[in-house]
Design a protein around this motif. Structure first.
Motif, PDB file in Angstrom:
ATOM      1  N   LEU A 207       0.990  -1.225   0.117  1.00 35.02           N
ATOM      2  CA  LEU A 207      -0.174   0.175  -0.014  1.00 35.02           C
ATOM      3  C   LEU A 207       0.770   1.170  -0.034  1.00 35.02           C
ATOM      4  O   LEU A 207       1.617   1.517   1.070  1.00 35.02           O
ATOM      5  CB  LEU A 207      -0.933  -0.009   1.138  1.00 35.02           C
ATOM      6  CG  LEU A 207      -2.231  -0.811   1.212  1.00 35.02           C
ATOM      7  CD1 LEU A 207      -1.564  -2.215   1.285  1.00 35.02           C
ATOM      8  CD2 LEU A 207      -2.812  -0.584   2.466  1.00 35.02           C
ATOM      9  N   ILE A 208       0.780   2.067  -1.222  1.00 31.24           N
ATOM     10  CA  ILE A 208       1.758   3.231  -1.251  1.00 31.24           C
ATOM     11  C   ILE A 208       0.793   4.465  -1.134  1.00 31.24           C
ATOM     12  O   ILE A 208      -0.078   4.613  -1.880  1.00 31.24           O
ATOM     13  CB  ILE A 208       2.506   3.138  -2.607  1.00 31.24           C
ATOM     14  CG1 ILE A 208       3.433   1.992  -2.571  1.00 31.24           C
ATOM     15  CG2 ILE A 208       3.373   4.241  -2.780  1.00 31.24           C
ATOM     16  CD1 ILE A 208       4.200   1.562  -3.849  1.00 31.24           C
ATOM     17  N   PHE A 209       1.226   5.314  -0.182  1.00 36.73           N
ATOM     18  CA  PHE A 209       0.549   6.586  -0.109  1.00 36.73           C
ATOM     19  C   PHE A 209       1.420   7.648  -0.029  1.00 36.73           C
ATOM     20  O   PHE A 209       2.663   7.760   0.235  1.00 36.73           O
ATOM     21  CB  PHE A 209      -0.042   6.605   1.151  1.00 36.73           C
ATOM     22  CG  PHE A 209      -0.919   5.433   1.816  1.00 36.73           C
ATOM     23  CD1 PHE A 209      -2.218   5.525   1.169  1.00 36.73           C
ATOM     24  CD2 PHE A 209      -0.460   4.497   2.551  1.00 36.73           C
ATOM     25  CE1 PHE A 209      -3.246   4.497   1.605  1.00 36.73           C
ATOM     26  CE2 PHE A 209      -1.451   3.285   2.863  1.00 36.73           C
ATOM     27  CZ  PHE A 209      -2.801   3.497   2.461  1.00 36.73           C
ATOM     28  N   LYS A 210       0.894   8.597  -0.841  1.00 34.91           N
ATOM     29  CA  LYS A 210       1.737  10.024  -1.185  1.00 34.91           C
ATOM     30  C   LYS A 210       1.309  11.241  -0.484  1.00 34.91           C
ATOM     31  O   LYS A 210       1.994  12.134  -0.495  1.00 34.91           O
ATOM     32  CB  LYS A 210       1.393  10.315  -2.719  1.00 34.91           C
ATOM     33  CG  LYS A 210       2.033   9.340  -3.805  1.00 34.91           C
ATOM     34  CD  LYS A 210       2.018  10.035  -5.237  1.00 34.91           C
ATOM     35  CE  LYS A 210       2.815   9.073  -6.237  1.00 34.91           C
ATOM     36  NZ  LYS A 210       2.641   9.523  -7.570  1.00 34.91           N
ATOM     37  N   ASP A 211       0.060  11.203  -0.028  1.00 36.14           N
ATOM     38  CA  ASP A 211      -0.297  12.414   0.631  1.00 36.14           C
ATOM     39  C   ASP A 211      -1.079  12.206   1.799  1.00 36.14           C
ATOM     40  O   ASP A 211      -2.269  12.900   2.050  1.00 36.14           O
ATOM     41  CB  ASP A 211      -1.595  13.101  -0.446  1.00 36.14           C
ATOM     42  CG  ASP A 211      -2.573  12.044  -0.919  1.00 36.14           C
ATOM     43  OD1 ASP A 211      -2.511  11.053  -0.389  1.00 36.14           O
ATOM     44  OD2 ASP A 211      -3.585  12.538  -1.609  1.00 36.14           O
ATOM     45  N   LEU A 212      -0.692  11.260   2.749  1.00 40.07           N
ATOM     46  CA  LEU A 212      -1.452  11.185   4.284  1.00 40.07           C
ATOM     47  C   LEU A 212      -1.108  12.507   4.958  1.00 40.07           C
ATOM     48  O   LEU A 212       0.024  13.006   4.990  1.00 40.07           O
ATOM     49  CB  LEU A 212      -0.578   9.994   4.768  1.00 40.07           C
ATOM     50  CG  LEU A 212      -0.906   8.798   4.279  1.00 40.07           C
ATOM     51  CD1 LEU A 212       0.018   7.513   5.038  1.00 40.07           C
ATOM     52  CD2 LEU A 212      -2.258   8.123   4.498  1.00 40.07           C
ATOM     53  N   LYS A 213      -2.190  12.772   5.704  1.00 40.71           N
ATOM     54  CA  LYS A 213      -1.750  13.848   6.672  1.00 40.71           C
ATOM     55  C   LYS A 213      -0.895  13.505   7.883  1.00 40.71           C
ATOM     56  O   LYS A 213      -0.314  14.332   8.451  1.00 40.71           O
ATOM     57  CB  LYS A 213      -3.228  14.359   7.241  1.00 40.71           C
ATOM     58  CG  LYS A 213      -4.363  14.916   6.046  1.00 40.71           C
ATOM     59  CD  LYS A 213      -5.405  15.602   6.818  1.00 40.71           C
ATOM     60  CE  LYS A 213      -6.369  14.578   7.323  1.00 40.71           C
ATOM     61  NZ  LYS A 213      -7.059  13.813   6.061  1.00 40.71           N
ATOM     62  N   SER A 214      -1.304  12.209   8.275  1.00 36.26           N
ATOM     63  CA  SER A 214      -0.564  11.757   9.537  1.00 36.26           C
ATOM     64  C   SER A 214       1.128  11.507   9.202  1.00 36.26           C
ATOM     65  O   SER A 214       1.677  11.165   8.071  1.00 36.26           O
ATOM     66  CB  SER A 214      -1.016  10.339   9.649  1.00 36.26           C
ATOM     67  OG  SER A 214      -2.387  10.227   9.765  1.00 36.26           O
ATOM     68  N   ARG A 215       1.713  11.725  10.396  1.00 37.03           N
ATOM     69  CA  ARG A 215       3.076  11.576  10.176  1.00 37.03           C
ATOM     70  C   ARG A 215       3.667  10.605  11.538  1.00 37.03           C
ATOM     71  O   ARG A 215       4.629  10.446  12.082  1.00 37.03           O
ATOM     72  CB  ARG A 215       3.946  12.911  10.567  1.00 37.03           C
ATOM     73  CG  ARG A 215       3.902  13.645   9.184  1.00 37.03           C
ATOM     74  CD  ARG A 215       4.698  12.910   8.184  1.00 37.03           C
ATOM     75  NE  ARG A 215       4.717  13.729   6.618  1.00 37.03           N
ATOM     76  CZ  ARG A 215       3.949  13.600   5.755  1.00 37.03           C
ATOM     77  NH1 ARG A 215       2.572  12.613   6.101  1.00 37.03           N
ATOM     78  NH2 ARG A 215       3.834  14.207   4.633  1.00 37.03           N
ATOM     79  N   ASN A 216       2.764   9.863  11.867  1.00 32.40           N
ATOM     80  CA  ASN A 216       2.775   9.010  13.005  1.00 32.40           C
ATOM     81  C   ASN A 216       1.742   7.668  12.802  1.00 32.40           C
ATOM     82  O   ASN A 216       0.409   8.168  12.448  1.00 32.40           O
ATOM     83  CB  ASN A 216       2.774   9.519  14.390  1.00 32.40           C
ATOM     84  CG  ASN A 216       2.758   8.586  15.340  1.00 32.40           C
ATOM     85  OD1 ASN A 216       1.599   7.744  15.872  1.00 32.40           O
ATOM     86  ND2 ASN A 216       4.008   8.314  16.053  1.00 32.40           N
ATOM     87  N   VAL A 217       1.983   6.386  12.944  1.00 30.48           N
ATOM     88  CA  VAL A 217       1.234   5.361  12.816  1.00 30.48           C
ATOM     89  C   VAL A 217       1.658   4.520  14.008  1.00 30.48           C
ATOM     90  O   VAL A 217       2.750   4.166  14.162  1.00 30.48           O
ATOM     91  CB  VAL A 217       1.444   4.701  11.286  1.00 30.48           C
ATOM     92  CG1 VAL A 217       2.701   4.519  11.043  1.00 30.48           C
ATOM     93  CG2 VAL A 217       0.218   3.518  11.271  1.00 30.48           C
ATOM     94  N   THR A 218       0.565   3.831  14.658  1.00 33.61           N
ATOM     95  CA  THR A 218       0.733   2.788  15.527  1.00 33.61           C
ATOM     96  C   THR A 218       0.205   1.579  15.210  1.00 33.61           C
ATOM     97  O   THR A 218      -0.792   1.322  14.726  1.00 33.61           O
ATOM     98  CB  THR A 218      -0.014   3.590  16.938  1.00 33.61           C
ATOM     99  OG1 THR A 218       0.503   4.582  17.330  1.00 33.61           O
ATOM    100  CG2 THR A 218       0.200   2.475  18.066  1.00 33.61           C
ATOM    101  N   LEU A 219       1.066   0.555  15.632  1.00 39.13           N
ATOM    102  CA  LEU A 219       0.784  -0.713  15.524  1.00 39.13           C
ATOM    103  C   LEU A 219       0.029  -1.369  16.928  1.00 39.13           C
ATOM    104  O   LEU A 219       0.492  -1.115  17.753  1.00 39.13           O
ATOM    105  CB  LEU A 219       2.087  -1.883  15.189  1.00 39.13           C
ATOM    106  CG  LEU A 219       1.546  -3.377  15.073  1.00 39.13           C
ATOM    107  CD1 LEU A 219       0.739  -3.608  13.815  1.00 39.13           C
ATOM    108  CD2 LEU A 219       2.835  -4.022  14.949  1.00 39.13           C
TER     109      LEU A 219
END
Length: 296
Positions: A207-219
Motif C-alpha cells: 500500500l503506497i501513500f503519497k498524501d497522508l496527513k499523518s506523520r505517526n502510525v501505531t501498530l
C-alpha cells in the motif's frame, strides 16, 4: 552484529547493510522485529538508497548515460558498509562511494545511518553528504518489518494500524508484473484513521501513500493495546507491506517512490527524487517507539 542496550531495550544491527534486526525488551525478552524467515522474506529492515522500489527495466538515465540499479538501491545487503562510530547509546555506519558504485551511480557520496537508543525509543537518522562537484540526485527511506502478532494466542487479524489523523488518501497501485507504479488508485480509508490488518490486504503488493496527513502510525493489538509507533515527520511517502503469508508488517517511511509505468527514466525528473548540491549534507530521521506497557 553490533548491539547496544539500556534498562528497557536492546537493539541489534547486522553487519550487511547495517540493518536493524532486533528490538528486544530487557525484562520480558520480547522481540518486536520480524525474524527474517528465508522461506517467506529474508530481511529485517533494509535501508533504501539511492532509489526506492523498482526502476523501469532496472535502468535510469543521467546526462545521456544509462545506468542499472537493483530494486531499492545498493545499501541493503551491502557488505562494504562499516561501523563508523559506537557510543553507549548509538551505532553509526558509513558507506562511501567507490569505483564499483560509480559505475552504477555516478555521484561521489558518503552515506551514514545512525541508530540512537533513548529510553523506549529508537531514532534512525540518515545523513547523506554530496562529495561530488555536481548536484546529486537520490531517494532514501526505511523498510522496517515488525512482528505481527507479537504475543502468543493472537492472530494476524487481531492487529491494526492507527494513524495520527483521519485519512482519505488513496493507495497508488503497483503493476504486479513489473513492480512499477500504475495510474490506478484504490480507496483505503473512508475518513478513518484505522487500517485493519489481514493477509489479503497485501495481495496487490504494498500500500503506497503519497498524501497522508499523518506523520505517526501505531501498530495496535485488540488484546494487548498499543505495541509500537513509527513517527516520520521528515518523510513524504509511506509504504505498508508484507508478504501475504508473512506474520509481520512493514511500516516504511520514504523520500521517493518506484518508477511510474510511463516514466522517461530520467533520474533528474523521477517522481519524488531529491536534489543535493555539491558539498552539502542532507539529513532525515524517523523513530520507532515501543509501548511502555510491554517493557515493565
Amino acid at each position: 552484529m553490533f548491539s547496544i542496550q539500556n534498562d528497557k531495550l536492546k537493539i541489534a544491527v547486522q553487519d550487511a547493510g547495517a540493518e536493524l534486526c532486533k528490538i528486544v525488551s530487557i525484562k520480558h525478552n520480547t522481540n518486536f522485529m520480524w525474524d527474517a524467515n528465508p522461506k517467506i522474506w529474508e530481511s529485517y529492515a533494509p535501508n533504501l538508497f539511492p532509489i526506492i522500489g523498482a526502476l523501469k527495466a532496472d535502468t535510469y538515465s543521467f546526462e545521456d548515460e544509462t545506468y542499472k540499479l537493483p530494486k531499492h538501491g545498493f545499501v541493503r545487503h551491502n557488505k562494504d558498509i562499516v561501523l563508523h562510530n559506537k557510543t553507549e547509546n548509538s551505532l553509526s555506519f558509513k558507506l562511501t562511494s567507490n569505483d564499483a558504485l560509480l559505475k552504477i551511480y555516478p555521484f561521489k557520496f558518503e552515506f551514514y545511518i545512525t541508530y540512537t537508543l533513548e529510553d523506549n525509543r529508537i531514532a534512525i537518522k540518515h545523513t547523506i553528504k554530496n562529495c561530488d562537484t555536481k548536484t546529486m540526485y537520490f531517494s532514501v527511506g526505511g523498510h522496517p518489518a515488525f512482528k505481527c502478532p507479537v504475543f502468543e494466542n493472537e492472530n494476524y487479524e487481531d492487529y491494526y494500524l492507527e494513524f495520527e489523523h483521519a485519512e482519505t488518501s488513496k493507495r497508488h497501485l503497483i503493476n504486479m508484473e513489473n513492480g512499477l507504479i500504475s495510474s490506478e488508485t484504490k480507496s483505503v480509508f473512508d475518513d478513518s484513521n484505522i487500517l485493519p490488518l489481514t493477509h489479503e490486504l497485501f495481495n496487490e503488493d504494498a500500500l503506497i501513500f503519497k498524501d497522508l496527513k499523518s506523520r505517526n502510525v501505531t501498530l495496535k493489538s485488540k488484546q494487548k493495546g498499543n505495541i509500537l509507533s513509527v513517527s516520520y515527520e521528515d518523510f513524504e511517502y509511506l509504504g505498508i507491506w508484507a508478504k501475504p503469508n508473512g506474520n509481520y508488517v512493514c511500516i516504511e517511511p520514504w523520500l521517493g517512490i518506484a518508477d511510474h509505468e510511463n516514466t522517461d527514466k530520467n533520474l533528474k525528473t523521477k517522481d519524488g527524487i531529491l536534489e543535493l548540491p555539491k558539498g552539502e549534507i542532507f539529513k532525515a530521521s524517523y523513530t520507532i517507539e515501543i509501548a511502555q506497557a510491554h517493557l515493565i
